[in-house]
Design an enzyme around this catalytic site. Structure first.
Site, PDB file in Angstrom:
ATOM      1  N   TYR A  75      52.079   6.349 -36.546  1.00 42.23           N
ATOM      2  CA  TYR A  75      51.900   5.028 -37.168  1.00 42.23           C
ATOM      3  C   TYR A  75      52.420   3.933 -36.255  1.00 42.23           C
ATOM      4  CZ  TYR A  75      51.737   1.422 -40.742  1.00 42.23           C
ATOM      5  OH  TYR A  75      51.431   0.285 -41.434  1.00 42.23           O
ATOM      6  N   PHE A 127      29.978 -17.832 -30.657  1.00 45.59           N
ATOM      7  CA  PHE A 127      29.168 -16.822 -31.349  1.00 45.59           C
ATOM      8  C   PHE A 127      29.289 -17.108 -32.856  1.00 45.59           C
ATOM      9  CE2 PHE A 127      28.693 -12.628 -33.397  1.00 45.59           C
ATOM     10  CZ  PHE A 127      27.361 -12.431 -33.062  1.00 45.59           C
ATOM     11  N   ASP A 128      28.303 -16.672 -33.649  1.00 45.01           N
ATOM     12  CA  ASP A 128      28.277 -17.013 -35.096  1.00 45.01           C
ATOM     13  C   ASP A 128      29.583 -16.709 -35.823  1.00 45.01           C
ATOM     14  OD1 ASP A 128      25.963 -15.982 -33.950  1.00 45.01           O
ATOM     15  OD2 ASP A 128      25.259 -15.017 -35.776  1.00 45.01           O
ATOM     16  N   ASP A 218      36.123 -15.656 -24.657  1.00 39.82           N
ATOM     17  CA  ASP A 218      35.546 -14.673 -25.556  1.00 39.82           C
ATOM     18  C   ASP A 218      34.917 -13.660 -24.613  1.00 39.82           C
ATOM     19  OD1 ASP A 218      33.848 -13.068 -27.017  1.00 39.82           O
ATOM     20  OD2 ASP A 218      33.231 -14.635 -28.402  1.00 39.82           O
ATOM     21  N   ALA A 220      33.730 -10.560 -24.735  1.00 39.38           N
ATOM     22  CA  ALA A 220      32.938  -9.412 -25.209  1.00 39.38           C
ATOM     23  C   ALA A 220      32.122  -8.779 -24.081  1.00 39.38           C
ATOM     24  CB  ALA A 220      32.011  -9.845 -26.350  1.00 39.38           C
ATOM     25  N   LYS A 261      31.325  -4.093 -27.149  1.00 43.85           N
ATOM     26  CA  LYS A 261      30.362  -4.386 -26.089  1.00 43.85           C
ATOM     27  C   LYS A 261      30.890  -3.776 -24.787  1.00 43.85           C
ATOM     28  CE  LYS A 261      29.309  -7.626 -29.295  1.00 43.85           C
ATOM     29  NZ  LYS A 261      30.025  -7.739 -30.567  1.00 43.85           N
ATOM     30  N   HIS A 451      20.497 -14.400 -43.230  1.00 47.08           N
ATOM     31  CA  HIS A 451      19.612 -13.515 -42.477  1.00 47.08           C
ATOM     32  C   HIS A 451      19.921 -12.039 -42.710  1.00 47.08           C
ATOM     33  CE1 HIS A 451      23.068 -14.454 -39.967  1.00 47.08           C
ATOM     34  NE2 HIS A 451      22.892 -13.327 -39.327  1.00 47.08           N
TER      35      HIS A 451
HETATM   36  N1  F0G Z   1      31.840 -12.743 -29.693  1.00 45.19           N
HETATM   37  C1  F0G Z   1      30.626 -12.481 -29.197  1.00 45.19           C
HETATM   38  C2  F0G Z   1      30.161 -13.177 -27.965  1.00 45.19           C
HETATM   39  C3  F0G Z   1      29.789 -11.552 -29.854  1.00 45.19           C
HETATM   40  O1  F0G Z   1      28.581 -11.304 -29.359  1.00 45.19           O
HETATM   41  C4  F0G Z   1      30.276 -10.900 -31.017  1.00 45.19           C
HETATM   42  C5  F0G Z   1      29.451  -9.919 -31.724  1.00 45.19           C
HETATM   43  C6  F0G Z   1      31.557 -11.220 -31.484  1.00 45.19           C
HETATM   44  C7  F0G Z   1      32.315 -12.141 -30.789  1.00 45.19           C
HETATM   45  C8  F0G Z   1      32.131 -10.584 -32.724  1.00 45.19           C
HETATM   46  O2  F0G Z   1      32.522  -9.310 -32.469  1.00 45.19           O
HETATM   47  O3  F0G Z   1      31.065  -7.879 -33.910  1.00 45.19           O
HETATM   48  O4  F0G Z   1      33.165  -6.985 -32.870  1.00 45.19           O
HETATM   49  O5  F0G Z   1      33.286  -8.596 -34.736  1.00 45.19           O
HETATM   50  N2  F0G Z   1      28.205  -9.763 -31.529  1.00 45.19           N
HETATM   51  C9  F0G Z   1      27.314  -8.762 -32.130  1.00 45.19           C
HETATM   52  C10 F0G Z   1      25.901  -9.010 -31.668  1.00 45.19           C
HETATM   53  C11 F0G Z   1      27.465  -8.614 -33.601  1.00 45.19           C
HETATM   54  O6  F0G Z   1      24.990  -8.337 -32.188  1.00 45.19           O
HETATM   55  O7  F0G Z   1      25.690  -9.839 -30.792  1.00 45.19           O
HETATM   56  P1  F0G Z   1      32.507  -8.128 -33.560  1.00 45.19           P
END
Ligand code: F0G
Length: 461
Positions: A75, A127-128, A218, A220, A261, A451
């Site tokens: 843990y 990102f969204d 960010d 990713a 990613k 969506h």
């Molecule tokens: N930042 C970027 C640039 C991303 O593309 C994503 C996720 C996230 C943050 C959030 O990360 O999914 O681990 O919580 N992108 C996916 C996509 C969902 O399909 O582009 P997460």
């Protein structure tokens, strides 16, 4: 790669295989109808080639699976945490490393610490989920992409850059005190998977430092961005991707990472940063919502797989294959007369449905119609980034999104060139019959992130 030969091959052999989902045409028609013409509702075993996302869909390596067996599930203070922490520190140089279950958890925690009403977070493009977390904390998310980033047909090497002049203008207009953070998303997923240059990262970093505003990445897709820099930025060609990546991280004082990613894992993420005070506050939120600070909602085995993935992803044989294979898909589509966001991104090719299906107006969702047609024709799943995702239908009328794109995201190390050739062939067929593709209308319209759950139906011809 292989001496004098120029074909860039998949730099792996396959140890474990998984069957594809072969559904018959009539069954696909039925699946589509039952899914309400929303591909998020389609069961994965009815999908032949799944290009919905590159997130969490990578094939792990034999070394990663071996590391999984080493996972220490204690843990607190598990060996796996310290291995993971060392891997992140070695790559980023940041002092504090907080594991999270995925990227958006790191976003929620960071925004919970730094954002709030009256604050503005600035990015090349949020990102969204990043935007949603900034807004959920009561702050505003402002995008300042490089000029021309929205001219999809125009090719340029670093369309993921930030507009530095616009950044300076915003800072002098609002004052640095109202801007708790600047985020550079590398690569820029929202606008075509385009990279940012080292030059731009340094310029943004200088402006941020001059105004004492922290800059985070960010990260990713940091490794894909680093390799684009090696391929495209003058003076960087003889450096290793790892060196370039370290310099990218050195421009910032922290990062958010969706490990799903470029850490080549199926689940995981982290927040890493230098600021002691922010780290303390973030750790408290981590424990509150994710788990103790040495596991953050993950199993020890997940931490092991991430640590291994973070070093594997910087293998240049892998990275040159990765960027080349996505570019190959882009070239094939271009040859078939399909308009794409130029140049192809690092993880995906984005098709410009507005130009491909000009007969369908935005209020009839051309990109969603194209995504559905791809599934109907051949069982290929993609994702709409257009008016279904970002447009609005309300009492005030229909407000379209600024773009109508279909993203073909390529999972890492999963599909071979023949799978991609198949996708190109399907597009060539689709290009010939594109005039017959009809639009869609929304019949169930959820209020948030519609969506994912909206239902649609074809509009009669
Ligand atoms: N930042 C970027 C640039 C991303 O593309 C994503 C996720 C996230 C943050 C959030 O990360 O999914 O681990 O919580 N992108 C996916 C996509 C969902 O399909 O582009 P997460």
């Amino acid at each position: 790669m292989s001496g004098e030969y120029k074909t860039i091959i998949e730099p792996f052999k396959i140890k474990c295989v998984e069957p594809l989902g072969f559904a018959e045409p009539a069954e696909r028609e039925d699946v589509l109808r039952r899914a309400g013409y929303n591909l998020f509702n389609v069961p994965a075993d009815k999908v032949l080639i799944d290009l919905l996302t590159d997130s969490g869909t990578a094939a792990m390596s034999a070394e990663q699976w071996s590391a999984v067996m080493r996972g220490d599930e204690s843990y607190a203070g598990a060996k796996s945490f310290f291995r993971f922490e060392a891997a992140v520190r070695d790559l980023t140089g940041y002092a504090h490393v907080l594991p999270t279950h995925q990227g958006r958890a790191a976003e929620r925690i960071l925004m919970g610490v730094i954002a709030g009403p009256g604050k503005v977070v600035i990015s090349n493009s949020h990102f969204d989920t990043t935007r949603a977390n900034v807004e959920a904390a009561g702050a505003q998310a402002l995008d300042l992409p490089a000029p021309g980033a929205l001219e999809f047909g125009r090719s340029a090497p670093f369309k993921g850059d930030m507009d530095v002049a616009a950044l300076e203008k915003e800072i002098s207009k609002r004052g640095a005190a109202g801007i708790p953070l600047i985020i550079m998303t590398v690569t820029n997923n929202s606008l075509g998977g385009q990279p940012a240059s080292l030059k731009n990262l340094h310029e943004v970093s200088e402006v941020a430092r001059a105004h004492k505003i922290p800059l985070f990445l960010d990260a990713a897709r940091f490794a894909e961005n680093a390799y684009f820099i090696k391929l495209r930025e003058r003076g960087q060609e003889s450096r290793s991707a790892g060196d370039i990546a370290r310099e990218m991280f050195s421009c910032a004082s922290g990062c958010l990472m969706s490990a799903k990613k470029d850490a080549l894992v199926n689940i995981g993420g982290f927040l890493a940063l230098n600021d002691d005070e922010w780290a303390g506050a973030a750790r408290a939120l981590l424990i509150l919502g994710e788990g103790f600070s040495t596991y953050g909602g993950l199993a020890g085995r997940d931490l092991e797989a991430m640590a291994q993935g973070l070093s594997e992803v910087l293998d240049e044989k892998y990275l040159s294959y990765r960027l080349r294979s996505v570019e190959y898909l882009g070239e094939g589509l271009r040859r078939a007369g399909v308009p794409i966001v130029e140049p192809p991104g690092g993880h995906a090719v984005y098709v410009d449905a507005r130009r491909f299906l000009p007969q369908i107006p935005p209020e009839r969702y051309p990109a969603q119609a194209l995504a559905c047609e791809l599934y109907r024709l051949a069982g290929i799943r993609s994702v709409e980034i257009g008016s279904l995702m970002f447009g609005q239908e309300g009492p005030g009328g229909f407000v379209p999104a600024p773009m109508e794109l279909v993203r073909l995201a390529v999972p890492r190390r999963v599909y071979t060139q023949s799978h991609i050739d198949f996708v190109i062939e399907v597009f060539a067929d689709l290009a010939r019959r594109r005039k017959s593709v009809r639009g869609l209308r929304v019949v169930e319209n959820p209020r948030v992130l519609r969506h994912f759950t909206a239902r649609l139906e074809p509009v009669p011809a």
